[in-house]
Design an enzyme around this catalytic site. Structure first.
Site: not given
Length: 430
Positions: A107, A147
């Site tokens: 991430k 995202d």
């Protein structure tokens, strides 16, 4: 920053610890899984349109690569922080493990409010970020994706920057990119489609008729809007939607096709849609709907608002939307929770498909992508439901145990943990 009580990294570590204990695994498993194998912080100096230089902070977390390269999105948000990014990378590992996808969790994030940037400034920031993390990413290392507040357009800038640095095209180094440069059909809709597939399965378990059901959503970005679209197609009446600017409510059901048209250019917020009355986020959570879908950010279902939730199903389209205190209340109320690491795993699933297509240089029709996505989502849902029944536990605990079980098998195969550490666990699972 999140408060200590609602720190997502502390929450995910606690859930891993509980699952390791419940499964009878050795403490060594927890020690391996509790933190990312690599955490990178980078400075991102950007020359702004007025000639000044502003230095932003970016992160990239890589949790574990035991199953394959790490994989996960990049978010641009003013509240991005180290612990959030770490937690998100761990959740990505578990999502991939639950759906039997050969990726670990990664991430990334940048502390920035993208709405305050011009298009040129946003592109410069995107390219600068990818340059700074280039040493640790690539199709066999770590594969970024969109995202919160990033998009196929942003992914296009990032892959172009990476390709220019390498001197040739490497389409598999990033997913969620425009279809014309190697993106997958169905990727943009994948997370929302996966959310609705899990809702459909939960409704089957609860013997609910979706065509007679109502829903409310928090968040109307890519995930929320696609979730609303597919719910509408199933005949679910979406009566309330909130976003960063407010909320809308229509007891008879919001006109979802008209709302999607209203927001399609990205210039309008759902909450500005005139064909509905205003509603607050607090009121939305207390509506007497059948399905409640938090599709925004972390820590939204809390001890303050959970007692007022009347839904039969809570589908976590966002990552980490429920605090531990809120979770306990939902359990006491008997609400069927579809945990985030299962509910929103459609995105990483089709990102995997995109990576496979890039590797083969052969691309699938959208129908094939959607069919394969449904197979994976139903496979994951059934595994988690079976674990829930076997352990007589919450769906969230079951999802963590399924994911950890999968990772433990890989640890054993690679010799990361010894056979003696697995003996009790294997006996318990027979």
């Amino acid at each position: 920053m999140t408060t200590q009580d609602h720190n997502p990294y502390d929450i995910v570590k606690g859930l891993i610890k509980e699952s390791v204990t419940t499964l009878g695994l050795n403490e060594n498993v927890y020690q391996v899984l509790k933190k990312p194998m690599r955490m990178l912080e980078v400075s991102l100096p950007v020359r702004m349109d007025d000639g000044t230089i502003q230095n932003f902070t970016g992160y990239r977390s890589q949790h574990i690569d035991i199953l394959g390269p790490t994989k996960g999105g990049i978010r641009f948000h003013p509240k991005v922080n180290v612990d959030e990014v770490k937690a998100l990378s761990i959740w990505m590992s578990l999502k991939a493990a639950i759906l039997d996808i050969p990726f670990g969790g990664g991430k990334g994030g940048v502390i920035v409010d993208p709405e305050k940037l011009s298009v040129r400034e946003l592109e410069t920031l995107s390219r600068t970020y990818i340059r700074k993390i280039t040493p640790i990413i690539g199709p066999q290392k770590d594969i970024p994706a969109p995202d919160v507040n990033t998009s196929p357009e942003v992914m296009g800038w990032m892959i172009d920057e990476f390709d220019q640095l390498r001197g040739y095209n490497i389409p598999g180094m990033i997913t969620g990119k425009p279809v014309i440069i190697g993106g997958s059909l169905g990727r943009l809709e994948a997370t929302g489609r996966g959310v609705v597939l899990t809702i459909r399965e939960a409704a089957r378990v609860l013997e609910m008729d979706l065509s007679k059901s109502t829903a409310a959503l928090q968040g109307f970005g890519n995930v929320g809007s696609m979730t609303a679209k597919f719910l509408h197609e199933l005949g679910v009446k979406v009566v309330a939607i909130t976003d960063a600017k407010g909320g809308i409510y229509n007891e008879e059901g919001i006109d979802i096709p008209a709302l999607l048209e209203f927001v399609k250019d990205g210039k309008n917020y759902a909450s500005k849609f005139s064909d509905a009355e205003s509603i607050t986020n607090e009121k939305m959570f207390s509506l007497p709907v059948d399905i409640l879908i938090p599709a925004a950010i972390e820590n939204q279902v809390t001890k303050e608002n959970a007692p007022n939730i009347q839904a039969k199903i809570l589908a976590e389209a966002a990552n980490g939307p429920t605090t531990p205190e809120g979770d306990k209340i939902l359990e006491e109320k008997g609400i069927f929770v579809i945990p985030d690491i299962l509910c929103n795993a459609g995105g990483v699933t089709v990102s995997y498909f995109e990576w496979v297509q890039n590797t083969m240089n052969y691309y699938w029709k959208e129908e094939e992508v959607n069919k394969k996505l449904e197979e994976h989502m139903l496979f994951g849902f059934d595994k988690v439901l079976d674990m829930k029944k076997d352990k007589q536990c919450r769906m969230r605990d079951a999802a963590y145990m399924v994911g950890i079980n999968h990772l433990v098998k890989a640890m054993e195969a690679r010799g990361w943990i010894k056979d003696t550490e697995m003996e009790k666990h294997n006996n318990d699972m027979k």
